[in-house]
Design an enzyme around this catalytic site. Structure first.
Site, PDB file in Angstrom:
ATOM      1  N   PHE A  11      29.417  38.453  71.935  1.00 15.76           N
ATOM      2  CA  PHE A  11      28.999  37.308  71.102  1.00 15.76           C
ATOM      3  C   PHE A  11      27.597  36.824  71.505  1.00 15.76           C
ATOM      4  O   PHE A  11      26.660  36.866  70.694  1.00 15.76           O
ATOM      5  CB  PHE A  11      30.056  36.207  71.236  1.00 15.76           C
ATOM      6  CG  PHE A  11      29.632  34.852  70.745  1.00 15.76           C
ATOM      7  CD1 PHE A  11      29.055  34.697  69.494  1.00 15.76           C
ATOM      8  CD2 PHE A  11      29.828  33.731  71.546  1.00 15.76           C
ATOM      9  CE1 PHE A  11      28.672  33.432  69.042  1.00 15.76           C
ATOM     10  CE2 PHE A  11      29.451  32.469  71.105  1.00 15.76           C
ATOM     11  CZ  PHE A  11      28.862  32.324  69.855  1.00 15.76           C
ATOM     12  N   ASP A  31      27.296  48.407  77.102  1.00 14.57           N
ATOM     13  CA  ASP A  31      28.564  47.765  76.767  1.00 14.57           C
ATOM     14  C   ASP A  31      29.681  48.806  76.793  1.00 14.57           C
ATOM     15  O   ASP A  31      29.439  49.973  76.502  1.00 14.57           O
ATOM     16  CB  ASP A  31      28.475  47.131  75.356  1.00 14.57           C
ATOM     17  CG  ASP A  31      29.337  45.885  75.256  1.00 14.57           C
ATOM     18  OD1 ASP A  31      30.556  46.008  75.415  1.00 14.57           O
ATOM     19  OD2 ASP A  31      28.776  44.781  75.039  1.00 14.57           O
ATOM     20  N   THR A  35      35.751  43.869  75.166  1.00 11.93           N
ATOM     21  CA  THR A  35      36.026  42.636  74.398  1.00 11.93           C
ATOM     22  C   THR A  35      35.017  42.445  73.267  1.00 11.93           C
ATOM     23  O   THR A  35      35.107  41.476  72.526  1.00 11.93           O
ATOM     24  CB  THR A  35      35.968  41.381  75.305  1.00 11.93           C
ATOM     25  OG1 THR A  35      34.716  41.353  75.969  1.00 11.93           O
ATOM     26  CG2 THR A  35      37.095  41.378  76.324  1.00 11.93           C
ATOM     27  N   LEU A  78      25.276  40.037  81.352  1.00  3.26           N
ATOM     28  CA  LEU A  78      26.215  39.178  80.607  1.00  3.26           C
ATOM     29  C   LEU A  78      27.624  39.756  80.588  1.00  3.26           C
ATOM     30  O   LEU A  78      28.562  39.058  80.211  1.00  3.26           O
ATOM     31  CB  LEU A  78      25.746  39.052  79.150  1.00  3.26           C
ATOM     32  CG  LEU A  78      24.488  38.244  78.834  1.00  3.26           C
ATOM     33  CD1 LEU A  78      23.967  38.627  77.463  1.00  3.26           C
ATOM     34  CD2 LEU A  78      24.778  36.766  78.855  1.00  3.26           C
ATOM     35  N   SER A  80      31.159  40.605  80.797  1.00  3.65           N
ATOM     36  CA  SER A  80      32.409  40.100  81.390  1.00  3.65           C
ATOM     37  C   SER A  80      33.269  39.546  80.260  1.00  3.65           C
ATOM     38  O   SER A  80      32.743  38.911  79.345  1.00  3.65           O
ATOM     39  CB  SER A  80      32.129  38.948  82.377  1.00  3.65           C
ATOM     40  OG  SER A  80      33.349  38.352  82.791  1.00  3.65           O
ATOM     41  N   ASN A 104      25.926  46.470  91.057  1.00  3.45           N
ATOM     42  CA  ASN A 104      25.256  47.626  90.430  1.00  3.45           C
ATOM     43  C   ASN A 104      24.017  47.186  89.650  1.00  3.45           C
ATOM     44  O   ASN A 104      22.983  47.855  89.685  1.00  3.45           O
ATOM     45  CB  ASN A 104      26.231  48.367  89.508  1.00  3.45           C
ATOM     46  CG  ASN A 104      27.278  49.149  90.291  1.00  3.45           C
ATOM     47  OD1 ASN A 104      27.069  49.481  91.465  1.00  3.45           O
ATOM     48  ND2 ASN A 104      28.406  49.436  89.662  1.00  3.45           N
ATOM     49  N   ALA A 119      24.351  35.752  83.808  1.00  2.00           N
ATOM     50  CA  ALA A 119      25.105  34.793  82.984  1.00  2.00           C
ATOM     51  C   ALA A 119      26.278  34.302  83.807  1.00  2.00           C
ATOM     52  O   ALA A 119      27.265  35.000  83.986  1.00  2.00           O
ATOM     53  CB  ALA A 119      25.595  35.475  81.711  1.00  2.00           C
ATOM     54  N   TYR A 150      38.388  34.936  87.254  1.00  2.00           N
ATOM     55  CA  TYR A 150      37.136  34.685  86.515  1.00  2.00           C
ATOM     56  C   TYR A 150      36.245  33.735  87.319  1.00  2.00           C
ATOM     57  O   TYR A 150      35.099  34.059  87.630  1.00  2.00           O
ATOM     58  CB  TYR A 150      37.465  34.082  85.148  1.00  2.00           C
ATOM     59  CG  TYR A 150      36.249  33.868  84.259  1.00  2.00           C
ATOM     60  CD1 TYR A 150      35.476  34.952  83.827  1.00  2.00           C
ATOM     61  CD2 TYR A 150      35.883  32.589  83.840  1.00  2.00           C
ATOM     62  CE1 TYR A 150      34.371  34.753  83.005  1.00  2.00           C
ATOM     63  CE2 TYR A 150      34.782  32.391  83.010  1.00  2.00           C
ATOM     64  CZ  TYR A 150      34.033  33.476  82.600  1.00  2.00           C
ATOM     65  OH  TYR A 150      32.937  33.280  81.787  1.00  2.00           O
ATOM     66  N   TYR A 164      20.450  38.437  97.121  1.00  2.00           N
ATOM     67  CA  TYR A 164      19.372  39.388  96.810  1.00  2.00           C
ATOM     68  C   TYR A 164      18.036  38.663  96.687  1.00  2.00           C
ATOM     69  O   TYR A 164      16.992  39.206  97.027  1.00  2.00           O
ATOM     70  CB  TYR A 164      19.694  40.171  95.531  1.00  2.00           C
ATOM     71  CG  TYR A 164      20.511  41.422  95.762  1.00  2.00           C
ATOM     72  CD1 TYR A 164      21.758  41.358  96.389  1.00  2.00           C
ATOM     73  CD2 TYR A 164      20.053  42.670  95.355  1.00  2.00           C
ATOM     74  CE1 TYR A 164      22.521  42.502  96.603  1.00  2.00           C
ATOM     75  CE2 TYR A 164      20.804  43.830  95.566  1.00  2.00           C
ATOM     76  CZ  TYR A 164      22.044  43.729  96.188  1.00  2.00           C
ATOM     77  OH  TYR A 164      22.782  44.865  96.397  1.00  2.00           O
TER      78      TYR A 164
END
Ligand code: UDP
Length: 317
Positions: A11, A31, A35, A78, A80, A104, A119, A150, A164
């Protein structure tokens, strides 16, 4: 300029890809469609500056993929599952994409000398005891509850990103994204706005969890993208952590009433069990975003909902 966006078919990701493509940037979308959906990027796939790498970023990159990604200037992570229903179903995947997956992507940014944007989420504040939530607040999170894979994996992702930044001097930026809505959300993703709109358009009763007195603050997608874009592009923001969201706070039962009225549907509600650890109140303090990014949401809820309802009634989602 070349940007890699993980979760680019989701989204928020697909709207962000569109924004960069419109600006003439080369975009590699990564991707695995766990989801997200291909229809979100159908138009983008026709564009010569846009490419799609179908991959689960929990897995290490192959040599071939590293050649594809070489020369990247910005990595935006982003990927997840983000709706409570989805991350309940994809529990281990969620924990791993935010931990191993984040590592990664940080390693890719480090190797390429790229900027890294994470994100993150308002969920890192858990069920907050401070209101509104500013970036200084450490949160109130159940580390072993049904939302913990989560919340805690996003907290881990933030920790790793800052590590990092401090250890290697990587230019990192973290966006704590609050509830966001708009065209492109999936009708069936389980979140409150798509649920209520779909139910109201079908003349069904709206499912209110608990008594509906819990609050959220909803940001329209175009506003969120504008904030994320500024956070990504502005210079001298290495190590920044910033809330992105709308400050207007509503009770869930107010959202239900608003949506039934905008859909001209009869106000009929079914009260369901409140999910465990559902945050009671949520509202961002966006003072920092205003100062650093010269950003604040512009689209009022009624207008954003009307646009979203229009989109759902035309496309079914
Ligand atoms: N909610 C609801 N009915 C629904 C879906 C969600 O009352 O059909 C409630 C949910 O319990 C929560 C709020 O709406 O208090 C926002 O839920 P959502 O899943 O959209 O996102 P969250 O903010 O919890 O991550």
């Amino acid at each position: 300029m070349k940007v890699v966006i993980t979760g680019g078919a989701g989204f928020i990701g697909s709207h962000l890809c569109q924004r960069f493509i419109a600006d003439g940037v080369t975009v590699v979308c990564i991707d695995n469609f766990c989801t997200s959906r291909k229809s979100n990027i159908a138009e983008l796939l026709k564009h010569r500056n846009f490419s799609l790498l179908i991959k689960d970023v929990i897995q290490p990159f192959t040599d071939y993929e590293l050649i594809w990604l070489a020369g990247v200037n910005v990595v935006i992570h982003l990927a997840s599952p983000a709706s409570p229903e989805q991350y309940r179903r994809l529990d281990l995947e969620t924990a791993l994409v935010n931990s191993t997956g984040t590592k990664n992507m940080l390693d890719l940014a480090l190797k390429e000398g790229a900027r890294f944007v994470l994100a993150s989420t308002s969920e890192i504040y858990g069920d907050p005891e401070e209101h509104p939530q500013s970036e200084k607040y450490w949160g109130h999170v159940n580390p072993v509850g049904p939302r913990s894979h989560y919340d805690e994996s996003k907290r881990f992702a933030e920790m790793l990103t800052m590590l990092y930044h401090r250890k290697y001097g990587l230019d990192t930026r973290i966006a704590r994204i609050f509830n966001t809505y708009g065209p492109g959300m999936q009708a069936e993703d389980g979140r409150v706005i798509p649920n209520f709109i779909t139910q109201a358009l079908q003349g069904k009763s709206l499912t209110i969890y608990g008594d509906g007195s819990q609050t959220r603050s909803f940001c329209y997608i175009d506003d969120l993208i504008d904030g994320l874009y500024r956070l990504t592009m502005l210079p001298n923001l290495g190590g920044t952590i910033v809330n992105l969201g709308n400050q207007d706070e509503y009770e869930i039962k107010e959202i239900a009433a608003l949506i039934t009225s905008l859909c001209s549907s009869p106000a009929s509600y079914t009260y369901c069990k409140l999910p465990e650890d559902d945050p009671v109140r949520r509202r961002p303090d966006i003072t920092k975003a205003k100062e650093l990014l010269d950003w604040a949401p512009q689209v009022p809820l009624v207008e954003g909902l009307a646009r979203t309802i229009e989109h759902f009634s035309q496309t079914g989602s």
